[in-house]
Motif scaffolding. Sequence first.
Motif, mmCIF file in Angstrom:
data_model
loop_
_atom_site.group_PDB
_atom_site.id
_atom_site.type_symbol
_atom_site.label_atom_id
_atom_site.label_comp_id
_atom_site.label_asym_id
_atom_site.label_seq_id
_atom_site.Cartn_x
_atom_site.Cartn_y
_atom_site.Cartn_z
ATOM 1 N N LEU A 1 0.825 -1.213 0.000
ATOM 2 C CA LEU A 1 0.000 0.000 0.000
ATOM 3 C C LEU A 1 0.860 1.264 0.000
ATOM 4 C CD1 LEU A 1 -2.734 -1.099 2.543
ATOM 5 C CD2 LEU A 1 -3.049 -0.768 0.090
ATOM 6 N N PHE A 2 1.942 1.273 0.782
ATOM 7 C CA PHE A 2 2.834 2.438 0.812
ATOM 8 C C PHE A 2 3.466 2.673 -0.557
ATOM 9 C CE2 PHE A 2 4.068 2.971 5.589
ATOM 10 C CZ PHE A 2 2.741 3.157 5.903
ATOM 11 N N THR A 3 3.817 1.591 -1.228
ATOM 12 C CA THR A 3 4.412 1.720 -2.558
ATOM 13 C C THR A 3 3.405 2.301 -3.542
ATOM 14 O OG1 THR A 3 5.887 -0.136 -2.111
ATOM 15 C CG2 THR A 3 5.573 0.455 -4.420
ATOM 16 N N ILE A 4 2.164 1.840 -3.458
ATOM 17 C CA ILE A 4 1.116 2.395 -4.320
ATOM 18 C C ILE A 4 0.963 3.885 -4.047
ATOM 19 C CG2 ILE A 4 -1.374 2.421 -4.785
ATOM 20 C CD1 ILE A 4 -1.342 -0.633 -4.300
ATOM 21 N N MET A 5 0.955 4.274 -2.753
ATOM 22 C CA MET A 5 0.796 5.683 -2.403
ATOM 23 C C MET A 5 1.961 6.512 -2.935
ATOM 24 S SD MET A 5 0.364 7.555 1.271
ATOM 25 C CE MET A 5 -1.331 7.029 1.448
ATOM 26 N N ARG A 6 3.148 6.026 -2.732
ATOM 27 C CA ARG A 6 4.335 6.758 -3.185
ATOM 28 C C ARG A 6 4.291 6.964 -4.700
ATOM 29 N NH1 ARG A 6 9.513 5.224 -4.962
ATOM 30 N NH2 ARG A 6 11.147 6.609 -4.252
ATOM 31 N N ASN A 7 3.998 5.908 -5.433
ATOM 32 C CA ASN A 7 3.932 6.016 -6.891
ATOM 33 C C ASN A 7 2.796 6.931 -7.336
ATOM 34 O OD1 ASN A 7 6.109 4.296 -7.066
ATOM 35 N ND2 ASN A 7 4.873 2.477 -7.453
ATOM 36 N N THR A 8 1.674 6.870 -6.644
ATOM 37 C CA THR A 8 0.541 7.742 -6.959
ATOM 38 C C THR A 8 0.919 9.200 -6.741
ATOM 39 O OG1 THR A 8 -1.042 6.028 -6.361
ATOM 40 C CG2 THR A 8 -1.850 8.298 -6.352
ATOM 41 N N PHE A 9 1.597 9.475 -5.625
ATOM 42 C CA PHE A 9 1.995 10.851 -5.343
ATOM 43 C C PHE A 9 2.926 11.379 -6.426
ATOM 44 C CE2 PHE A 9 5.090 13.852 -3.716
ATOM 45 C CZ PHE A 9 4.256 14.890 -3.354
#
Length: 168
Positions: free
Chosen positions: A64-72
Motif C-alpha cells: 500500500l505504501f508503494t502504491i501511495m508513493r507512486n501515486t503521489f
Amino acid sequence: MSESQLNGEPARADIVKLIPALRAFARTFCRNPTDADDLVQETLTKALANLDKFEPGTRLKSWLFTIMRNTFYTRAKVLGREAPGIEDNISGDTPIPATQEVSMRAKEVQEALQKLPPHYREVLTLVAILGESYETAAEICDCAVGTVKSRLNRARHQILQELGEEAS
C-alpha cells in the motif's frame, strides 16, 4: 496474518486497519490534510481495484505504501505541468500564532521537516515516525538498505541543524 491472507487475498478489513498508517505516510507528501486524505483515498481505490495483483507472503502495508508513493509522484508530474499557482490564504483570515512553547516547537519541527528534500522526509517518516524497518523502507523507496540508513542520518542532522541543536 489473517485467514484471508493465508488464502492468498488480503481482506478488505486488513486494508482498513492500515488507514491510520496510510494517513500518516500521506502527510509526509502533502502539507494540506485534505490533499493527504485525497491521496489516501486514491491509494485505497487503486489497491482495491488491483487486489488480485497483491502477492501472498508479502507485506500488505509495504504494498500500500508503494502504491501511495507512486501515486503521489505521478500526480506531482502532472501537477508540475498544469500548476495553476500557489494559494497563500484564500479565506483572507490572518493566522494567529500559538502562544504555548510546545506548540511553537512543534511548528518549528514541522517546518524543519518540510524543508527536507522529499527522499529524506520520506525515509525519516517511514523509519523514525512510523517505525518501519530499514528493509521495509528500502523496499518502499525502491533503494538499498544502505541508502535508507544514509538518508535517515542526513535527515536527522539537517533537522537538528535547522532547529539550532547541532553545530554546523
